[in-house]
Design a protein around this motif. Structure first.
Motif, PDB file in Angstrom:
ATOM      1  N   SER A   3       0.684  -1.258   0.016  1.00 24.15           N
ATOM      2  CA  SER A   3      -0.057  -0.214  -0.388  1.00 24.15           C
ATOM      3  C   SER A   3       0.542   1.307   0.042  1.00 24.15           C
ATOM      4  N   GLY A   4       2.394   1.286   0.239  1.00 25.27           N
ATOM      5  CA  GLY A   4       3.050   2.118  -0.070  1.00 25.27           C
ATOM      6  C   GLY A   4       3.629   2.618  -1.239  1.00 25.27           C
ATOM      7  N   GLN A   5       3.740   1.529  -1.456  1.00 26.16           N
ATOM      8  CA  GLN A   5       4.173   2.222  -2.751  1.00 26.16           C
ATOM      9  C   GLN A   5       3.888   3.093  -3.496  1.00 26.16           C
ATOM     10  N   ARG A   6       4.298   4.039  -4.586  1.00 21.67           N
ATOM     11  CA  ARG A   6       3.993   4.649  -5.121  1.00 21.67           C
ATOM     12  C   ARG A   6       3.942   4.467  -6.768  1.00 21.67           C
ATOM     13  N   ILE A   7       2.063   5.170  -7.214  1.00 21.93           N
ATOM     14  CA  ILE A   7       2.091   4.770  -8.436  1.00 21.93           C
ATOM     15  C   ILE A   7       2.336   5.874  -9.409  1.00 21.93           C
ATOM     16  N   TYR A   8       3.475   4.962 -10.597  1.00 25.79           N
ATOM     17  CA  TYR A   8       3.045   6.598 -10.890  1.00 25.79           C
ATOM     18  C   TYR A   8       2.156   6.521 -13.228  1.00 25.79           C
ATOM     19  N   LEU A   9       1.466   7.168 -12.689  1.00 23.53           N
ATOM     20  CA  LEU A   9       0.121   7.371 -14.251  1.00 23.53           C
ATOM     21  C   LEU A   9       0.869   8.611 -14.851  1.00 23.53           C
ATOM     22  N   ASP A  10       2.422   9.785 -15.546  1.00 23.48           N
ATOM     23  CA  ASP A  10       2.475  10.355 -15.492  1.00 23.48           C
ATOM     24  C   ASP A  10       3.490   9.943 -16.884  1.00 23.48           C
ATOM     25  N   ALA A  13       5.077  12.708 -19.395  1.00 29.51           N
ATOM     26  CA  ALA A  13       5.675  13.316 -19.317  1.00 29.51           C
ATOM     27  C   ALA A  13       7.264  12.837 -19.798  1.00 29.51           C
ATOM     28  N   THR A  14       6.995  11.445 -18.934  1.00 29.07           N
ATOM     29  CA  THR A  14       8.473  10.544 -19.259  1.00 29.07           C
ATOM     30  C   THR A  14       8.436   9.179 -18.603  1.00 29.07           C
ATOM     31  N   SER A  15       8.674   8.268 -19.541  1.00 30.52           N
ATOM     32  CA  SER A  15       8.140   6.620 -19.319  1.00 30.52           C
ATOM     33  C   SER A  15       9.446   6.035 -18.568  1.00 30.52           C
ATOM     34  N   PRO A  16       9.176   5.496 -17.085  1.00 29.36           N
ATOM     35  CA  PRO A  16      10.658   5.325 -17.052  1.00 29.36           C
ATOM     36  C   PRO A  16      11.157   4.320 -18.361  1.00 29.36           C
ATOM     37  N   VAL A  17      12.626   4.728 -17.832  1.00 31.04           N
ATOM     38  CA  VAL A  17      13.399   3.847 -18.658  1.00 31.04           C
ATOM     39  C   VAL A  17      13.262   2.007 -18.509  1.00 31.04           C
ATOM     40  N   ARG A  18      13.167   1.654 -19.799  1.00 28.29           N
ATOM     41  CA  ARG A  18      13.183   0.083 -19.415  1.00 28.29           C
ATOM     42  C   ARG A  18      15.013  -0.624 -19.206  1.00 28.29           C
ATOM     43  N   PRO A  19      15.300  -1.462 -18.330  1.00 28.52           N
ATOM     44  CA  PRO A  19      15.871  -1.828 -18.015  1.00 28.52           C
ATOM     45  C   PRO A  19      16.944  -2.409 -19.398  1.00 28.52           C
ATOM     46  N   GLU A  20      16.465  -2.953 -19.655  1.00 23.71           N
ATOM     47  CA  GLU A  20      17.265  -3.107 -21.284  1.00 23.71           C
ATOM     48  C   GLU A  20      17.908  -2.031 -21.801  1.00 23.71           C
ATOM     49  N   ALA A  21      17.531  -0.731 -22.126  1.00 23.59           N
ATOM     50  CA  ALA A  21      17.729   0.859 -22.478  1.00 23.59           C
ATOM     51  C   ALA A  21      18.746   1.381 -21.688  1.00 23.59           C
ATOM     52  N   ALA A  22      18.610   0.978 -20.483  1.00 28.32           N
ATOM     53  CA  ALA A  22      19.591   1.288 -19.479  1.00 28.32           C
ATOM     54  C   ALA A  22      21.058   0.127 -19.745  1.00 28.32           C
ATOM     55  N   ASN A 261       6.185  -4.784 -29.561  1.00 27.87           N
ATOM     56  CA  ASN A 261       5.544  -5.183 -27.666  1.00 27.87           C
ATOM     57  C   ASN A 261       4.356  -4.259 -27.882  1.00 27.87           C
ATOM     58  N   LEU A 262       4.058  -3.621 -29.572  1.00 25.90           N
ATOM     59  CA  LEU A 262       3.339  -2.555 -30.086  1.00 25.90           C
ATOM     60  C   LEU A 262       1.413  -3.112 -30.242  1.00 25.90           C
ATOM     61  N   THR A 263       1.010  -3.990 -30.555  1.00 24.00           N
ATOM     62  CA  THR A 263       0.020  -4.163 -30.395  1.00 24.00           C
ATOM     63  C   THR A 263      -0.290  -5.075 -29.441  1.00 24.00           C
ATOM     64  N   ARG A 264       0.141  -5.967 -28.801  1.00 24.30           N
ATOM     65  CA  ARG A 264      -0.090  -6.563 -27.472  1.00 24.30           C
ATOM     66  C   ARG A 264      -0.223  -5.099 -26.216  1.00 24.30           C
ATOM     67  N   GLU A 265       0.514  -4.436 -25.997  1.00 26.89           N
ATOM     68  CA  GLU A 265       1.314  -3.872 -25.218  1.00 26.89           C
ATOM     69  C   GLU A 265      -0.420  -2.947 -25.552  1.00 26.89           C
ATOM     70  N   ALA A 266      -0.303  -2.329 -27.016  1.00 25.61           N
ATOM     71  CA  ALA A 266      -1.918  -1.332 -27.094  1.00 25.61           C
ATOM     72  C   ALA A 266      -2.833  -1.561 -26.767  1.00 25.61           C
ATOM     73  N   GLY A 267      -3.383  -3.030 -26.835  1.00 25.35           N
ATOM     74  CA  GLY A 267      -4.483  -3.690 -26.323  1.00 25.35           C
ATOM     75  C   GLY A 267      -4.909  -3.985 -25.430  1.00 25.35           C
ATOM     76  N   ARG A 268      -3.231  -3.649 -24.289  1.00 24.08           N
ATOM     77  CA  ARG A 268      -3.285  -3.659 -22.794  1.00 24.08           C
ATOM     78  C   ARG A 268      -3.284  -2.354 -22.290  1.00 24.08           C
ATOM     79  N   LEU A 269      -2.644  -1.693 -22.431  1.00 24.35           N
ATOM     80  CA  LEU A 269      -3.379  -0.159 -21.899  1.00 24.35           C
ATOM     81  C   LEU A 269      -4.205   0.269 -22.323  1.00 24.35           C
ATOM     82  N   SER A 270      -5.184   0.369 -23.703  1.00 26.63           N
ATOM     83  CA  SER A 270      -6.009   0.976 -23.644  1.00 26.63           C
ATOM     84  C   SER A 270      -7.438  -0.100 -22.749  1.00 26.63           C
ATOM     85  N   LEU A 359      -0.546   6.497 -18.887  1.00 26.18           N
ATOM     86  CA  LEU A 359       0.163   4.695 -18.593  1.00 26.18           C
ATOM     87  C   LEU A 359       0.543   4.479 -19.508  1.00 26.18           C
ATOM     88  N   GLY A 360       1.655   3.532 -18.983  1.00 27.82           N
ATOM     89  CA  GLY A 360       3.061   3.124 -19.376  1.00 27.82           C
ATOM     90  C   GLY A 360       3.575   1.671 -19.485  1.00 27.82           C
TER      91      GLY A 360
END
Length: 390
Positions: A3-10, A13-22, A261-270, A359-360
């Motif tokens: 319950s104390g974990q923050r939820i990032y829905l922005d 503005a900036t999507s968190p860096v993917r581990p693979e990109a980092a 992941n474009l098609t799958r992710e678009a459906g999930r986020l929608s 969302l992201g």
């Protein structure tokens, strides 16, 4: 989820860096060579750079040779929006027609004289007025026109009929630029299918590092005579300065993952977005979802609740552990009424209270449930205040 974990829905503005990109950034940072050097170390850096260029090009259906790396989407837009952008063998453009709801880097970043710039109005949905555009293209006479139209709005997620607009502009001999920063990685973007002459991208909108973007030309038959950054011949002379190989490597990796992941992710986020909207309407039936009647990005919705001020609401959601936005994140943290909503004709009192949920790739169903719980608390407090004041 704790319950104390923050939820990032922005994510817009900036999507968190993917581990693979980092990881790609960290790996590239270890390369000692300059990509312009001819020795083995330089060739290794060049190979990293060109591999990433290929991946970015594939994300938007372009050829790698037509991708020019910049410091981000803002520089990319500023580079393109000049009267000296032209097709080889043709004169430059004289007049700029720009969507009224464009990003500030477009509205404020062009290099045209003010008397040669006109804003294309949008309707109440946030969609460009194509009839207005056609009339002004006809009225331009012999003046060559550059039309700038965002593919997806950063505040509302509203998508524009870019292919239709591009065909119309080309029919009248003009050029078309689209800011694809918010669309790329979220919906299919194909430069040939869109029919635009040039588009721009930014890595940090889909999980790449901040501070790296690109200009992507439809072909190698375009040039920009008045470059912003002059010096050596890097990026085929379009943008001088030693390339940021590490950030570019992260950009390429993020682009590759987003495309896969474009098609799958678009459906999930929608699905998650629709669920979040439904929760909002349940606790605040009078809420306005901006641009809901238009085609939108699958990850974005902007809403306003009568009587709720954006600044107060942002603080309340933040205290509840939920990060939202009041619109664009390019205003030094200021909360002010949006030019996008003004252009759409949204009532000022509602515009001043509009929030954006985006969302992201990190967003889960549990995040949406936490958002719903926060909505109940924030809206409940608003209703209590209204009742006590009645």
């Amino acid at each position: 989820m704790a319950s104390g974990q923050r939820i990032y829905l922005d994510h817009n503005a900036t999507s968190p860096v993917r581990p693979e990109a980092a990881e790609a950034v960290a790996r590239a940072l270890q390369l000692p060579g300059n990509p312009s050097s001819v020795h083995a170390e330089g060739r290794a850096a060049r190979a990293e750079l060109e591999g990433a260029r290929e991946k970015v090009a594939r994300l938007v259906g372009a050829r790698a040779k037509n991708v020019v790396f910049t410091s981000g989407g803002t520089e990319a837009a500023n580079l393109v929006l000049t009267p000296s952008f032209r097709r080889l063998g043709q004169a430059g453009t004289v007049r700029l027609l720009v969507g009224a709801a464009e990003h500030p880097c477009v509205l404020n970043g062009h290099r045209f004289p003010s008397e040669k710039v006109s804003a294309i109005p949008v309707d109440a949905r946030g969609v460009l007025d194509v009839d207005w555009l056609e009339a002004h293209l006809k009225g331009a006479g012999e003046e060559r026109v550059l039309v700038s139209v965002q593919l997806a709005n950063n505040e509302t997620g509203v998508l524009q009929p870019v292919a239709e607009i591009a065909a119309l502009v080309h029919e009248h001999g003009g050029l078309v630029y689209t800011d694809a920063v918010q669309a790329a990685g979220k919906v299919p973007v194909d430069i040939a299918a869109l029919g635009v002459d040039v588009l721009t991208l930014s890595a940090h909108k889909f999980g790449g590092p901040k501070g790296i973007g690109a200009v992507v030309f439809a072909s190698d038959q375009f040039e920009i005579a008045d470059r912003l950054v002059r010096g050596g011949g890097q990026e085929k002379g379009h943008r001088a300065g030693t390339e940021n190989v590490a950030a570019i490597a992260g950009f390429g990796t993020a682009a590759e993952i987003a495309q896969a992941n474009l098609t799958r992710e678009a459906g999930r986020l929608s699905s998650l977005r629709d669920e979040a909207e439904a929760h909002l309407r349940r606790v605040a039936p009078e809420a306005l979802v901006v641009g809901a009647q238009a085609e939108r990005l699958p990850n974005t919705f902007a809403f306003a609740i009568p009587g709720l001020k954006a600044e107060t609401a942002l603080i309340a959601f933040d205290l509840a552990g939920v990060a939202l936005s009041s619109g664009s994140a390019c205003s030094s943290g200021k909360v002010r009424r949006s030019h996008v909503l003004d252009a759409m004709g949204v009532e000022p009192a509602l515009a001043e209270g509009t929030l954006r949920v985006s969302l992201g790739w990190t967003t889960t169903k549990e995040d949406v449930i936490r958002f719903a719980e926060a909505c109940e608390r924030v809206v409940g407090t608003l209703y209590k205040r209204k009742a006590s004041a009645a």
